[in-house]
Design a protein around this motif. Structure first.
Motif, short mmCIF file in Angstrom:
data_model
loop_
_atom_site.label_atom_id
_atom_site.label_comp_id
_atom_site.label_asym_id
_atom_site.label_seq_id
_atom_site.Cartn_x
_atom_site.Cartn_y
_atom_site.Cartn_z
N GLN A 19 0.82 -1.20 0.00
CA GLN A 19 0.00 0.00 0.00
C GLN A 19 0.87 1.26 0.00
O GLN A 19 2.06 1.22 0.31
CB GLN A 19 -0.91 0.03 1.23
N PHE A 20 0.23 2.37 -0.37
CA PHE A 20 0.89 3.68 -0.30
C PHE A 20 0.89 4.20 1.13
O PHE A 20 0.01 3.88 1.94
CB PHE A 20 0.15 4.69 -1.19
N VAL A 21 1.89 5.03 1.40
CA VAL A 21 1.98 5.72 2.69
C VAL A 21 2.26 7.19 2.40
O VAL A 21 3.21 7.52 1.68
CB VAL A 21 3.10 5.13 3.58
N LEU A 22 1.43 8.07 2.95
CA LEU A 22 1.64 9.51 2.79
C LEU A 22 2.29 10.07 4.05
O LEU A 22 1.67 10.12 5.11
CB LEU A 22 0.31 10.22 2.53
N ASP A 23 3.54 10.48 3.92
CA ASP A 23 4.22 11.12 5.05
C ASP A 23 3.78 12.58 5.19
O ASP A 23 3.77 13.13 6.29
CB ASP A 23 5.74 11.06 4.85
N THR A 24 3.44 13.19 4.05
CA THR A 24 3.03 14.59 4.04
C THR A 24 1.85 14.76 3.10
O THR A 24 1.86 14.23 1.98
CB THR A 24 4.18 15.51 3.60
N PHE A 25 0.83 15.50 3.56
CA PHE A 25 -0.32 15.84 2.71
C PHE A 25 -0.82 17.19 3.22
O PHE A 25 -1.76 17.29 4.00
CB PHE A 25 -1.38 14.77 2.82
N ALA A 26 -0.16 18.27 2.75
CA ALA A 26 -0.40 19.60 3.30
C ALA A 26 -0.84 20.56 2.21
O ALA A 26 -0.30 20.55 1.09
CB ALA A 26 0.86 20.13 3.97
N ILE A 27 -1.82 21.40 2.53
CA ILE A 27 -2.32 22.43 1.61
C ILE A 27 -1.79 23.77 2.09
O ILE A 27 -2.00 24.16 3.24
CB ILE A 27 -3.86 22.44 1.59
N LEU A 80 -2.52 28.36 -4.43
CA LEU A 80 -2.76 27.22 -3.55
C LEU A 80 -1.94 26.04 -4.06
O LEU A 80 -2.05 25.65 -5.22
CB LEU A 80 -4.25 26.86 -3.54
N VAL A 81 -1.11 25.47 -3.19
CA VAL A 81 -0.24 24.36 -3.59
C VAL A 81 -0.49 23.17 -2.67
O VAL A 81 -0.93 23.31 -1.52
CB VAL A 81 1.25 24.76 -3.55
N LEU A 82 -0.18 22.00 -3.18
CA LEU A 82 -0.29 20.76 -2.42
C LEU A 82 1.12 20.20 -2.24
O LEU A 82 1.81 19.91 -3.22
CB LEU A 82 -1.18 19.75 -3.15
N ARG A 83 1.53 20.03 -0.99
CA ARG A 83 2.85 19.49 -0.67
C ARG A 83 2.70 18.04 -0.23
O ARG A 83 1.93 17.74 0.69
CB ARG A 83 3.51 20.34 0.41
N LEU A 84 3.45 17.14 -0.90
CA LEU A 84 3.27 15.71 -0.70
C LEU A 84 4.57 15.02 -0.32
O LEU A 84 5.66 15.42 -0.75
CB LEU A 84 2.75 15.04 -1.98
N GLY A 85 4.43 13.97 0.46
CA GLY A 85 5.52 13.04 0.75
C GLY A 85 4.99 11.63 0.53
O GLY A 85 4.31 11.08 1.39
N VAL A 86 5.27 11.06 -0.65
CA VAL A 86 4.70 9.77 -1.04
C VAL A 86 5.71 8.66 -0.77
O VAL A 86 6.91 8.80 -1.04
CB VAL A 86 4.31 9.78 -2.54
N GLY A 87 5.22 7.54 -0.24
CA GLY A 87 6.05 6.38 -0.01
C GLY A 87 5.22 5.11 -0.07
O GLY A 87 4.02 5.15 -0.34
N VAL A 88 5.87 3.99 0.18
CA VAL A 88 5.19 2.69 0.23
C VAL A 88 5.54 2.02 1.55
O VAL A 88 6.52 2.39 2.21
CB VAL A 88 5.60 1.79 -0.96
#
Length: 222
Positions: A62-70, A77-85
């Motif tokens: 599965q995916f793991v989101l370390d960061t999901f910030a608006i 308006l920006v979306l900051r992401l930290g994507v992992g598994v």
């Protein structure tokens, strides 16, 4: 001697019924001698199959989101992401076995309207291809729209500099309505871009998914 004395008398023997056998006790199929060895061979083959094909690594689950910030940056308006598994080691093993995969994400900004359908304000897509170079022994990540790829022999360090630091501009702040509820939805997929070399040696069903697709949402009020 009297004539009747020449005749022999025969006494009937008592009738003895044939012995009773249990139902079907004497019936044996011709193939009965082959059934047990055949089942044993099948079980043995299933047991030895993973060992006979060590190149096929177990994928992450599965995916793991370390960061999901608006956030807002320069009136945008920006979306900051930290994507992992959940299993980076499994991901590394798949890449070293020759797999090439694409991470694709779709971020959608909508204004919520209760019983009415939501209004889509913006939609942004990003895609990057991840592979392992057997000649240089480096992991390579190519981001769509960027000329030069990122390279590193350490996969964790490469993903820390790329997947963990994604920034997506969504829409100008002026498109939002103050006091109204909004939502950002993120759809992620990680799929094989080509058939891995060990696919021809596997007996199991093939799936293009490395990780099952996932969707993450976050509501906010501007």
């Amino acid at each position: 001697m009297p004539p009747h004395s020449q005749h022999r008398r025969f006494r009937p023997l008592p009738h003895r019924p044939a012995p009773v056998r249990p139902f079907d006790a004497g019936v044996r199929p011709v193939s009965g001698g082959l059934a047990a060895p055949l089942v044993l061979l099948i079980l043995l083959a299933l047991f030895l199959l993973p060992a006979a094909n060590p190149a096929q690594a177990a994928p992450p689950r599965q995916f793991v989101l370390d960061t999901f910030a608006i956030e807002t940056r320069d009136d945008t308006l920006v979306l900051r992401l930290g994507v992992g598994v959940d299993d980076p080691d499994g991901l590394r093993d798949l890449l070293k076995d020759g797999a090439e995969m694409e991470l694709r994400g779709t971020a959608t900004l909508t204004r919520r309207r209760g019983v009415l359908p939501d209004v889509t304000l913006a939609e942004k897509v990003f895609a990057c291809v991840l592979r392992h170079d057997t000649l240089t022994r480096e992991f390579e990540l190519r981001l769509e729209g960027r000329e030069s790829p990122w390279r590193d022999k350490n996969l964790s360090r490469l993903l820390e500099a790329t997947w963990k630091r994604l920034v997506l501009p969504l829409a100008p702040i002026s498109t939002l309505e103050k006091g109204e509820p909004h939502r950002v939805s993120l759809g992620l997929s990680l799929r094989h871009t080509d058939v891995p070399p060990w696919l021809s040696r596997t007996l199991f069903f093939w799936s293009w998914e490395v990780v099952p697709d996932a969707t993450f949402t976050q509501d906010f009020t501007y």
